[in-house]
Motif scaffolding. Structure first.
Motif, short mmCIF file in Angstrom:
data_model
loop_
_atom_site.label_atom_id
_atom_site.label_comp_id
_atom_site.label_asym_id
_atom_site.label_seq_id
_atom_site.Cartn_x
_atom_site.Cartn_y
_atom_site.Cartn_z
N GLY A 265 0.82 -1.21 0.00
CA GLY A 265 0.00 0.00 0.00
C GLY A 265 0.85 1.26 0.00
O GLY A 265 0.52 2.24 -0.68
N GLY A 266 1.95 1.22 0.73
CA GLY A 266 2.83 2.38 0.74
C GLY A 266 3.48 2.63 -0.62
O GLY A 266 3.59 3.78 -1.06
N VAL A 267 3.89 1.55 -1.31
CA VAL A 267 4.50 1.72 -2.64
C VAL A 267 3.49 2.26 -3.64
O VAL A 267 3.79 3.19 -4.41
CB VAL A 267 5.08 0.37 -3.11
N VAL A 268 2.27 1.69 -3.65
CA VAL A 268 1.24 2.17 -4.59
C VAL A 268 0.87 3.61 -4.28
O VAL A 268 0.72 4.44 -5.19
CB VAL A 268 0.01 1.24 -4.52
N GLY A 269 0.69 3.92 -3.00
CA GLY A 269 0.36 5.29 -2.64
C GLY A 269 1.44 6.27 -3.02
O GLY A 269 1.17 7.37 -3.51
N GLY A 270 2.70 5.87 -2.85
CA GLY A 270 3.81 6.75 -3.25
C GLY A 270 3.85 6.97 -4.75
O GLY A 270 4.11 8.08 -5.22
N ALA A 271 3.58 5.89 -5.53
CA ALA A 271 3.58 6.04 -6.99
C ALA A 271 2.46 6.96 -7.45
O ALA A 271 2.66 7.83 -8.32
CB ALA A 271 3.44 4.66 -7.65
N LEU A 272 1.26 6.81 -6.90
CA LEU A 272 0.15 7.69 -7.26
C LEU A 272 0.45 9.13 -6.89
O LEU A 272 0.13 10.06 -7.65
CB LEU A 272 -1.14 7.21 -6.57
N LEU A 273 1.02 9.32 -5.74
CA LEU A 273 1.36 10.67 -5.32
C LEU A 273 2.39 11.29 -6.25
O LEU A 273 2.30 12.48 -6.60
CB LEU A 273 1.89 10.64 -3.89
N MET A 274 3.36 10.52 -6.73
CA MET A 274 4.37 11.02 -7.65
C MET A 274 3.75 11.38 -9.00
O MET A 274 4.08 12.42 -9.60
CB MET A 274 5.46 9.97 -7.84
N LEU A 277 1.80 14.58 -8.62
CA LEU A 277 2.72 15.71 -8.48
C LEU A 277 3.31 16.11 -9.83
O LEU A 277 3.38 17.31 -10.16
CB LEU A 277 3.83 15.34 -7.50
N LEU A 278 3.71 15.14 -10.66
CA LEU A 278 4.26 15.45 -11.98
C LEU A 278 3.20 16.07 -12.88
O LEU A 278 3.49 17.01 -13.64
CB LEU A 278 4.82 14.17 -12.61
N THR A 279 1.98 15.56 -12.81
CA THR A 279 0.89 16.14 -13.61
C THR A 279 0.63 17.59 -13.22
O THR A 279 0.45 18.47 -14.07
CB THR A 279 -0.38 15.31 -13.42
N TRP A 280 0.62 17.85 -11.96
CA TRP A 280 0.38 19.22 -11.48
C TRP A 280 1.52 20.15 -11.91
O TRP A 280 1.27 21.28 -12.33
CB TRP A 280 0.25 19.20 -9.96
N VAL A 281 2.76 19.67 -11.84
CA VAL A 281 3.90 20.50 -12.24
C VAL A 281 3.85 20.81 -13.73
O VAL A 281 4.06 21.96 -14.16
CB VAL A 281 5.22 19.79 -11.87
N ASN A 282 3.55 19.82 -14.55
CA ASN A 282 3.47 20.05 -16.00
C ASN A 282 2.34 21.02 -16.35
O ASN A 282 2.48 21.86 -17.23
CB ASN A 282 3.27 18.72 -16.72
N ARG A 283 1.22 20.88 -15.69
CA ARG A 283 0.10 21.78 -15.95
C ARG A 283 0.45 23.22 -15.56
O ARG A 283 0.12 24.17 -16.29
CB ARG A 283 -1.13 21.31 -15.18
N ARG A 284 1.09 23.39 -14.44
CA ARG A 284 1.51 24.73 -14.04
C ARG A 284 2.52 25.32 -15.03
O ARG A 284 2.44 26.50 -15.38
CB ARG A 284 2.16 24.64 -12.65
N LYS A 285 3.40 24.50 -15.53
CA LYS A 285 4.41 24.98 -16.49
C LYS A 285 3.75 25.40 -17.79
O LYS A 285 4.09 26.43 -18.37
CB LYS A 285 5.42 23.87 -16.74
N ARG A 286 2.77 24.62 -18.27
CA ARG A 286 2.07 24.96 -19.50
C ARG A 286 1.28 26.26 -19.36
O ARG A 286 1.24 27.10 -20.27
CB ARG A 286 1.12 23.82 -19.88
N LYS A 287 0.64 26.44 -18.20
CA LYS A 287 -0.12 27.67 -17.99
C LYS A 287 0.80 28.88 -17.95
O LYS A 287 0.45 29.96 -18.47
CB LYS A 287 -0.91 27.57 -16.69
N ARG A 288 1.98 28.75 -17.36
CA ARG A 288 2.92 29.88 -17.33
C ARG A 288 3.39 30.25 -18.74
O ARG A 288 3.51 31.43 -19.07
CB ARG A 288 4.12 29.53 -16.44
N GLU A 289 3.63 29.26 -19.58
CA GLU A 289 4.06 29.55 -20.94
C GLU A 289 2.95 30.25 -21.74
O GLU A 289 3.21 31.20 -22.49
CB GLU A 289 4.47 28.25 -21.63
N GLU A 290 1.71 29.79 -21.58
CA GLU A 290 0.60 30.43 -22.28
C GLU A 290 0.41 31.87 -21.81
O GLU A 290 0.11 32.76 -22.60
CB GLU A 290 -0.68 29.63 -22.06
N TYR A 291 0.60 32.08 -20.53
CA TYR A 291 0.44 33.43 -19.99
C TYR A 291 1.53 34.36 -20.52
O TYR A 291 1.27 35.53 -20.85
CB TYR A 291 0.48 33.36 -18.47
#
Length: 348
Positions: A265-274, A277-291
């Motif tokens: 459970g800890g391994v699966v939870g850590g993978a989902l969290l990662m 986190l990567l999805t959120w970082v990429n989305r923030r980066k794309r929004k900054r470029e569009e802005y």
């Protein structure tokens, strides 16, 4: 006359014993406590073999000994304990006593002293207290071990000593407060290290450095519990405790299964969290470029392919438009316009 002669010989033996043992080594066991109850036993069992010369019990609140035992001259008791105290003498080196018809006057600190030959004296302090005023003391072990039934386990008495160690004893504490069972002792003598075992359960090793280890084979449920190592040094008695938890095979399997579940459970939870986190970082980066592109239109990237197509269409249209397409004109309007211009010139 017999009583006077008995007291005379008792005093003589007492003085001779104290004089003889004056320069001997004195070893002290850890203090224990006993609840005030009818027929209570104050344990005082010497952990080594030898010749018992005398046993004496004293109490801080009394000016005279509570009880004295000599192998040749018998026993003697204080008036307030006469008829209520009995020496158990379960072994030749046992100085334990039992007290009957107890009262609150029996509460207090007792001191047991065994005089032996040739090792010397062995002492122990016991506190007798009421159950109503006792406080539960939870012993926090210094080391925790876990083993399954039928396995092997080694309990080591590891401790940083403050002073020179001349005796090490290992005991198993019982369920009742103050009760314990001495397993073995390791004693430093002039001739070397002497090991005394009092139980056949397990194998005990004792080195010249006074390091003691108890090796248990085919562990059972009864082997679980709290073990205490007592180090008698020239600066006092120092102790360390080891808690051994025994598990059945079914309990061990359940514990291992739950451990695998928690790890998975800890391994699966850590993978989902990662991933999140990567999805959120990429989305923030794309929004900054569009802005940034909206704020600086001149820096927009040109599509050379689209401009090339437009240029080709414009170029193609200019080359073929004049050559292929027909040109229409209204000649009547042009002639009328010319005549009007000529009349204006004539007037001038």
């Amino acid at each position: 006359m017999v009583t006077v002669q008995k007291d005379y010989w008792y005093s003589l033996v007492l003085m001779m014993s104290l004089y003889f043992l004056k320069g001997s080594v004195q070893m002290k066991a850890p203090e224990s406590s006993v609840i005030l109850q009818e027929g209570m036993v104050l344990h005082c069992l010497c952990p080594w073999n030898g010749h018992l010369t005398m046993v004496s019990w004293t109490k801080k609140s009394l000016s005279q000994p509570v009880a004295v035992y000599h192998p040749q001259y018998g026993s003697n008791f204080a008036p307030s304990y006469d008829g209520r105290v009995e020496f158990l003498k379960t072994t030749p080196m046992d100085g334990s006593i039992s007290i009957m018809n107890v009262t609150e006057g029996d509460i207090g600190h007792y001191h047991c002293s065994l005089q032996t030959y040739p090792q010397g004296s062995w002492t122990k302090d016991i506190l007798v207290e009421k159950k109503a005023i006792t406080t539960t003391i939870t012993i926090k072990p210094d080391t925790e071990l876990m083993a399954t039934e039928n396995d092997n386990m080694t309990i080591r008495c590891d401790h940083i000593h403050n002073g020179e160690v001349y005796q090490v004893s290992i005991e198993k504490l019982g369920a009742e407060e103050g009760s314990s069972n001495i397993i073995a002792t390791c004693q430093m003598l002039d001739s070397g290290v002497e090991l005394s075992e009092f139980t056949s359960r397990g194998t005990l090793n004792c080195s010249e450095a006074m390091e003691v280890s108890l090796h248990l084979t085919n562990i059972t449920e009864e082997d679980g519990g709290l073990y205490r190592c007592n180090f008698s040094t020239d600066s006092g008695v120092q102790t360390t405790t080891v808690l051994l938890t025994t598990l059945s095979f079914q309990e061990f399997r359940s514990l291992r299964y739950m451990l695998y579940v928690y790890i998975g459970g800890g391994v699966v939870g850590g993978a989902l969290l990662m991933i999140l986190l990567l999805t959120w970082v990429n989305r923030r980066k794309r929004k900054r470029e569009e802005y940034k592109i909206k704020l600086q239109p001149g820096k927009r990237q040109r599509n050379h392919y689209d401009h090339g197509c437009v240029y080709d269409r414009m170029k193609k249209g200019t080359r073929t438009g004049a050559r292929d397409k027909e040109i229409y004109a209204n000649f009547q309007i042009i002639r009328a316009h010319e005549k009007q211009n000529q009349k204006q010139k004539q007037k001038r």
